[in-house]
Design a protein around this motif. Structure first.
Motif, short mmCIF file in Angstrom:
data_model
loop_
_atom_site.label_atom_id
_atom_site.label_comp_id
_atom_site.label_asym_id
_atom_site.label_seq_id
_atom_site.Cartn_x
_atom_site.Cartn_y
_atom_site.Cartn_z
N VAL A 255 0.83 -1.21 0.00
CA VAL A 255 0.00 0.00 0.00
C VAL A 255 0.87 1.26 0.00
O VAL A 255 0.37 2.37 0.18
N ASP A 256 2.18 1.08 -0.22
CA ASP A 256 3.10 2.22 -0.22
C ASP A 256 3.98 2.19 -1.45
O ASP A 256 4.13 1.16 -2.10
N ASP A 257 4.58 3.33 -1.75
CA ASP A 257 5.49 3.42 -2.89
C ASP A 257 6.43 4.61 -2.66
O ASP A 257 6.19 5.45 -1.79
N TYR B 148 4.72 5.41 7.53
CA TYR B 148 5.85 5.74 6.66
C TYR B 148 6.05 7.26 6.65
O TYR B 148 6.10 7.91 7.69
N GLU B 149 6.16 7.86 5.45
CA GLU B 149 6.36 9.31 5.37
C GLU B 149 5.05 10.08 5.18
O GLU B 149 5.05 11.27 4.89
N GLY C 17 11.99 12.01 -5.18
CA GLY C 17 13.00 11.45 -4.30
C GLY C 17 12.74 11.80 -2.83
O GLY C 17 11.75 12.43 -2.47
N GLY C 18 13.66 11.37 -1.99
CA GLY C 18 13.51 11.60 -0.56
C GLY C 18 13.53 10.30 0.21
O GLY C 18 13.42 9.20 -0.36
N MET C 19 13.68 10.42 1.51
CA MET C 19 13.75 9.24 2.37
C MET C 19 12.36 8.63 2.59
O MET C 19 11.36 9.33 2.65
N GLY C 20 12.33 7.32 2.72
CA GLY C 20 11.10 6.65 3.11
C GLY C 20 10.12 6.41 1.98
O GLY C 20 10.36 6.75 0.82
N MET C 21 8.98 5.83 2.36
CA MET C 21 7.92 5.50 1.42
C MET C 21 6.67 6.28 1.78
O MET C 21 6.53 6.82 2.88
#
Length: 248
Positions: A49-51, A115-116, A56-60
């Motif tokens: 359920v994440d991408d 996440y993010e 760009g950037g840290m995390g999902m």
């Protein structure tokens, strides 16, 4: 009241919401709390359920479509559109006034971020408001959702024995709650105030009101600005504040 919670960790919330007063209220039917596993609305065999975020950037980042599908399924179940809240550190900070406002809804749906965060387009199209439980960041929205659910559920009819159970508590009427005591009458040399054992209800009520104002002035003077006080009570509070300043 019905509260629906969209989460990646329904067991985490169920562990809290199945105990004590809230657990009993759910069993009695006074409130309904449903946890929905977001992964049930994923598209692939891995139930993702994440991408990765564009740019760009840290995390999902949590994808919009699984959340939208889950919420729409809840709408079909309820036959209406619940008030949709995203538990987010960017939201307005939760307080008792907001709890009283939200308690007026028959159905509230809470989204637990992870996440993010969540695709901004989902927030723009579906979310009615964002709420935070404080100016700090947690690993997910499950604990904030449990906090909001607990605060909302206890105001629903039939959850507590009477409305007085929450109407006299801290924050509900703009003041902190007065100090309370139980047996024994004397403990470690400290005695229960005599007025509380007098049986004189009016004197007890007056004592508790004064103590609530005094406690608020000492511990949370910022709350006094919005508290509904008589002119005499406001002078009393100002005197407490002056004494506090002199002792500091």
């Amino acid at each position: 009241m019905r509260i629906d919670i969209i989460t990646l960790f329904p067991e985490m919330i169920e562990a809290i919401m199945s105990e004590s007063i809230i657990g009993r209220a759910r069993k009695s039917g006074a409130i309904t709390v449903n946890c929905h596993q977001l992964r049930d609305f994923a598209f692939d065999k891995h139930r993702r359920v994440d991408d990765a975020p564009y740019g760009g950037g840290m995390g999902m980042l949590m994808m919009a479509e699984p959340i939208a599908l889950c919420f729409e399924d809840i709408c079909r179940q309820t036959g209406s559109r619940p008030h949709f809240i995203y538990m987010s550190p960017q939201g307005s900070v939760l307080n008792q006034e907001k709890i009283k406002e939200l308690a007026g809804y028959e159905n509230v749906c809470l989204l637990c971020g992870h996440y993010e965060g969540v695709d901004e387009r989902l927030i723009e199209e579906y979310i009615d408001e964002e709420i935070s439980i404080g100016d700090y960041v947690l690993t997910g929205g499950e604990l904030p959702a449990a906090v909001l659910t607990d605060a909302l559920a206890r105001m629903a009819p039939g959850v507590l024995s009477s409305d007085e159970c929450f109407e006299l508590e801290s924050h509900y009427n703009g003041l902190l709650e007065y100090p309370q005591y139980t047996r024994p009458q004397s403990w470690h040399g400290r005695k229960v105030p005599e007025v509380l054992t007098s049986g004189h209800h009016k004197n007890i009520e007056d004592f508790r009101r004064r103590e609530a104002i005094a406690r608020t002035a000492k511990k949370r003077p910022d709350m006094l600005e919005k508290a509904e006080l008589s002119e005499k009570e406001r002078l009393f509070a100002e005197n407490i504040l002056c004494q506090k300043d002199e002792n500091e």
